[in-house]
Scaffold this active site. Structure first.
Site, PDB file in Angstrom:
ATOM      1  N   HIS A 155       9.269  28.984  -0.539  1.00  0.00           N
ATOM      2  CA  HIS A 155       8.717  28.055  -1.514  1.00  0.00           C
ATOM      3  C   HIS A 155       7.198  27.963  -1.395  1.00  0.00           C
ATOM      4  CE1 HIS A 155      12.622  25.681  -2.435  1.00  0.00           C
ATOM      5  NE2 HIS A 155      12.276  26.410  -3.466  1.00  0.00           N
TER       6      HIS A 155
ATOM      7  N   CYS B 186      11.275  41.389 -12.577  1.00  0.00           N
ATOM      8  CA  CYS B 186      11.178  39.928 -12.687  1.00  0.00           C
ATOM      9  C   CYS B 186      11.088  39.261 -11.319  1.00  0.00           C
ATOM     10  CB  CYS B 186      12.350  39.355 -13.479  1.00  0.00           C
ATOM     11  SG  CYS B 186      13.964  39.630 -12.723  1.00  0.00           S
TER      12      CYS B 186
END
Length: 569
Positions: free
Chosen positions: A211, A504
């Protein structure tokens, strides 16, 4: 726009030593994994290490009253996190909201209350021990659940601080623009960073898909993680650091001068994925919410290359109805009326357990029932989702395609394509995340209209390296030559059959690597909104022949660092 070619943001009076000088003449720079492009130098601010274990005594005089302190403390912590979420956008808001919900988890708080009454522990110690038990279970589960351990530790430390009446751990208030250094950063702390004050990030732990890394890229802050030797520095005598988010090097400065070069992802006009010779590459956004979709449109995305629909499921205790799914999807699709949106079907399973799925526990969830595999035993779940996607497309006028995650064989691709087309969705693709399906890409392309390389999971499975584990973060570097060769093979198969091949994963957000990916034959790049401007500018400065030279140089390299250096040369 590459970091060295962007307009510098300069604070201070001198910029003649952009990379800084080491404290000791000739000392080598520290090295880590570059995860967010750009260069910055400035005074260093150290993020305090987490609170230690709270004491087991003295025993509370009234255990019931002591246990009753826990839930109000959790409510206050959650309220502060939600207040920060209201001021945030996109992925940062989602992470803060998830952390707030974790702070109020009934199972965690109930266990802590039981420890107070059963063992006569102070509330702070009981919370610490309850969190330790939950963290051990998450680590044992692996995969997505193991990625949440850092979040749980953050919640634990905030609750303990609240119960002890001390300041919450985390990033201190910054008076001047600074480089942040830490063992690791909690997602909630990274989500609240101010790019005007934080010049760069460097952490001793973490990986390229953590994250911290993802949010640093979203905020446009240069960052290096898994930096070896960072914690060996003397915090009292190091005045500043120079961080290179392109190469992964960190130098110690003897003067805390401030200089930053950043890729600016704001204010770009759409339709900018054009090389100098006119060759077009589609630049798309990765989204998981309506806020993400709005940000992608504002940043100039042509469309969406990855809509993560599981974000609409994570808080659900039952399967959402087709009508509920339809409304949730339409909110994300609406800003892209008349534009292309690739919707990924539910990417959940044993490593992202959803309560209504009722899946059995698995010894190695990353290799278990996840993604499309969930639908093999319950195809009606997939059929309902496809019906909702088709209806939302009709409602919004977006040009919707669907793709399946975790496809491992050509037969699975055929199975998915038939169901999707039967649901009225004409354009169908699959994710290339499992090395086996990359090796049979030609057969897969006979069944689908496009493929999309999910480089995060593809690297994890290719190198047998947990993408959240700092000790093996270097193996998950998207510049790994073996990974690039696999991408090249898939792109070659796509070119031979006229099938578009996109990327992606986080690799698409690196401006220099984007040039190499185009050289390999990739036809579209999908990324977080703030990376679009930098990638667009980087592609506009080269032609396709140059991109092919970048690609050949990277493929011939022996290590990720050599691949970067070769492409840069």
């Amino acid at each position: 726009m590459t970091s060295s070619e962007s307009s510098p943001l300069t604070v201070g009076t001198s910029d003649d030593n952009a990379t800084g000088r080491p404290v000791r003449p000739g000392s080598a720079p520290l090295t880590g994994v570059p995860v967010s492009p750009g260069r910055a130098s400035g005074p260093v601010v150290w993020v305090a290490d987490p609170l230690g274990e709270p004491p087991t005594g003295p025993a509370p005089e009234d255990p019931a009253a002591e246990a009753a302190r826990i839930r109000p403390a959790a409510d206050r912590v959650a309220a502060r996190l939600r207040a920060r979420a209201e001021r945030a956008e996109g992925e940062a808001r989602a992470i803060l909201q998830t952390t707030a919900a974790m702070a109020e988890d009934r199972s965690l708080l109930g266990q802590a209350e039981r420890w107070v009454t059963a063992r006569s522990w102070p509330a702070a110690r009981a919370v610490h021990e309850a969190a330790a038990g939950f963290a051990a279970s998450l680590e044992a589960a692996g995969g997505y659940l193991a990625e949440r351990v850092r979040d749980l530790h953050d919640v634990r430390d905030r609750l303990v601080a609240e119960l002890l009446g001390v300041a919450e751990p985390g990033v201190p208030a910054l008076r001047t623009p600074s480089v942040l250094a830490a063992r690791d950063l909690a997602p909630a702390d990274t989500a609240g960073l101010d790019p005007a004050k934080v010049l760069a990030l460097v952490t001793a732990e973490g990986g390229p898909t953590s994250h911290t890394a993802i949010l640093a890229r979203a905020l446009g802050i240069p960052a290096v993680v898994a930096c070896r030797g960072l914690l060996d520095l003397d915090r009292d005598t190091v005045p500043g650091l120079a961080v290179d988010g392109d190469t992964g090097t960190v130098r110690v400065l003897d003067t805390p001068q401030v200089l930053a070069h950043r890729a600016d992802g704001k204010g770009r006009a759409p339709w900018r994925g054009t090389l100098r010779d006119g060759h077009r590459v589609r630049l798309l956004g990765n989204v998981g919410s309506a806020a993400d979709a709005e940000a992608a449109v504002a940043a100039g995305a042509e469309g969406v290359g990855l809509f993560r629909t599981e974000f609409c499921y994570l808080a659900a205790t039952r399967e959402p109805t087709v009508a509920e799914q339809r409304a949730a999807y339409a909110a994300v699709l609406a800003p892209f009326r008349g534009r292309s949106v690739v919707v990924r079907t539910l990417d959940a399973g044993a490593d992202k357990p959803l309560p209504f799925l009722g899946l059995d526990a698995e010894p190695n969830p990353a290799l278990g029932v996840r993604g499309l595999r969930v639908a093999f035993d319950r195809p009606e779940l997939l059929d309902r989702q496809l019906a909702a996607i088709a209806a939302a497309a009709s409602d919004t006028g977006a040009e919707v395609s669907v793709m399946a995650p975790m496809v491992a064989t050509a037969a699975e691709a055929v199975w998915f394509a038939e169901r999707a087309r039967a649901a009225g969705i004409p354009r169908v693709g699959v994710m290339i995340e499992v090395p086996a399906v990359a090796l049979v890409a030609a057969e897969v392309m006979d069944a689908v209209d496009f493929v999309s390389l999910g480089t995060n999971d593809l690297a994890q499975y290719l190198f047998a390296a947990d993408r959240q584990l700092g000790a093996v973060a270097g193996l998950n570097d998207p510049w790994q030559p073996a990974l690039l060769r696999l991408i090249a093979a898939v792109a070659e198969a796509g070119a031979a059959r006229g099938v578009p091949v996109g990327v992606c994963g986080e690799a698409a957000a690196d401006p220099l690597l984007a040039r190499a990916l185009v050289g390999l034959g990739v036809t579209s790049l999908s990324m977080n909104a703030t990376a679009l401007g930098g990638v667009s500018a980087a592609l506009a400065e080269v032609d396709r022949a140059e991109c092919r030279r970048f690609a050949r140089a990277a493929l011939a390299a022996g290590t990720p660092d050599q691949a970067r250096a070769a492409a840069r040369r």
